[in-house]
Each structure stands twice: as C-alpha cells, then as structure tokens.
Write a protein that holds these residues in place. Sequence first.
Motif, PDB file in Angstrom:
ATOM      1  N   THR A 148     -32.359 -21.665 -27.249  1.00  8.87           N
ATOM      2  CA  THR A 148     -31.547 -21.158 -26.148  1.00  8.87           C
ATOM      3  C   THR A 148     -30.762 -22.308 -25.527  1.00  8.87           C
ATOM      4  O   THR A 148     -31.179 -23.468 -25.598  1.00  8.87           O
ATOM      5  CB  THR A 148     -32.399 -20.504 -25.048  1.00  8.87           C
ATOM      6  N   TYR A 149     -29.654 -21.953 -24.917  1.00  8.06           N
ATOM      7  CA  TYR A 149     -28.821 -22.922 -24.205  1.00  8.06           C
ATOM      8  C   TYR A 149     -28.626 -22.414 -22.783  1.00  8.06           C
ATOM      9  O   TYR A 149     -27.711 -21.622 -22.524  1.00  8.06           O
ATOM     10  CB  TYR A 149     -27.471 -23.085 -24.892  1.00  8.06           C
ATOM     11  N   PRO A 150     -29.463 -22.855 -21.843  1.00  6.92           N
ATOM     12  CA  PRO A 150     -29.397 -22.332 -20.471  1.00  6.92           C
ATOM     13  C   PRO A 150     -28.038 -22.529 -19.800  1.00  6.92           C
ATOM     14  O   PRO A 150     -27.635 -21.722 -18.964  1.00  6.92           O
ATOM     15  CB  PRO A 150     -30.489 -23.128 -19.733  1.00  6.92           C
ATOM     16  N   ASP A 154     -24.257 -18.418 -25.377  1.00  7.53           N
ATOM     17  CA  ASP A 154     -24.663 -18.489 -26.783  1.00  7.53           C
ATOM     18  C   ASP A 154     -23.942 -17.411 -27.593  1.00  7.53           C
ATOM     19  O   ASP A 154     -24.238 -16.223 -27.479  1.00  7.53           O
ATOM     20  CB  ASP A 154     -26.179 -18.309 -26.888  1.00  7.53           C
TER      21      ASP A 154
END
Length: 203
Positions: A148-150, A154
């Motif tokens: 994940t890419y907070p 994405d």
Amino acid sequence: MIENGAVLPMFYLPPVDYFTKLVDIKPDVVFEREEHFPKQTYRNRANIYSPDGRQTLTVPVIKGSKNHTKTKDVRISYDFRWQRSHWMGMQTCYRSSAYFEYYEDDFAPFYEKQTTFLIDYNSELMALLLRLLKIKLDINFADTYEATYPNLTDLRSAFSAKYTPDTEQKPYFQVFEERQGFLKNLSIIDLLFNQGPQALNYL
C-alpha cells in the motif's frame, strides 16, 4: 485532480485512459517495477484499431518462475519475429491516418533493435510518448515493493486488459470507424496517429 501523486504500472503503449489519468496527476508519479509480474495485462500488450476491429499486440516474454518473477526481471522473448508483426500491424492500421508518417521514424527503431528487459523497453517507449505528447514528467521507479501507498493514489490495478472500462470517452476520428464505430480506450498511439499535436488537448 489527483493532488498527492500516484503509483502506476509501466505498460506497453498504454491505453488512452492511462494517459488521461497521467495528465491529471500532480506532482509525483512513481512507476512500479518491483511487483510480481501479473499476466494478461497491458504491461506487455496493447490494443489498436485494425480493419477488422480491435486487434491486440502482445510482446512475448520468456517463461520464468511463473508468477514469482519481478516485473523488472521479465525478459522479452525473440523466438519469433513479433517486432515485424507489430510494426506491420501498425502500418496496416494507421498508414492512412493523418499523422502516422509524421511519427513513424520515432517508433520504427523500437521494432528493429532488441531490448533484453520488458521494463526497459516499456520505459523507453514511455519516454518517447511523453515527449511526443509534450507531457513533462520524470520517470521514477519504486525501489521496493509496497503493498500500500498511504500518501499516493494506487493505480496499479486500475486498468484491465480484459474488458473496456465504463468511463466516458469523447469520440475522436478513427481510420476504420465507419466499419465498427468508435472504439474507446485503445492504445495511445491510436489517438496520436489520428490526432497528432492535438492529442494532449484531447487528454
């Protein structure tokens, strides 16, 4: 507008919808190359408009360790002359388009030289497309795989080669539209060869 940037896959001649999102992203784009290579995606295929309708161009890859090969390690196969097939297909589909001859010298070398890794081939094509479309964007890759890419949107799974998205797309002239009507979300080269310098305004 995607304000915080996004993470995107690196595709082969990506679809129009991909570039629509790309020009909407600011300020940062990170391209994925550390993921396990997913099959049957735009990472090694593109759709163009042939006299018979939608035609898929697929870059063959060397069979590795099934789904456990990282995208950056996927090698292109040259067991058969796919480059010649792709280039002939593009000429058949777009030779009569308004701007094919304008751009063909830019694309022709990609169907003559042999590049070892798919990610390098796609990246070089992406750099060309960004230049031709006059999109100012640096190509930066993720150094590690992140589930994940907070702080980023994405978009790694946002594009499917298996079905046409439901998103609206304003029609533009296509060479064979009298046969099967407007086909949306084809490869960006369909837009580029038909619209030329106006492609960015369309996006």
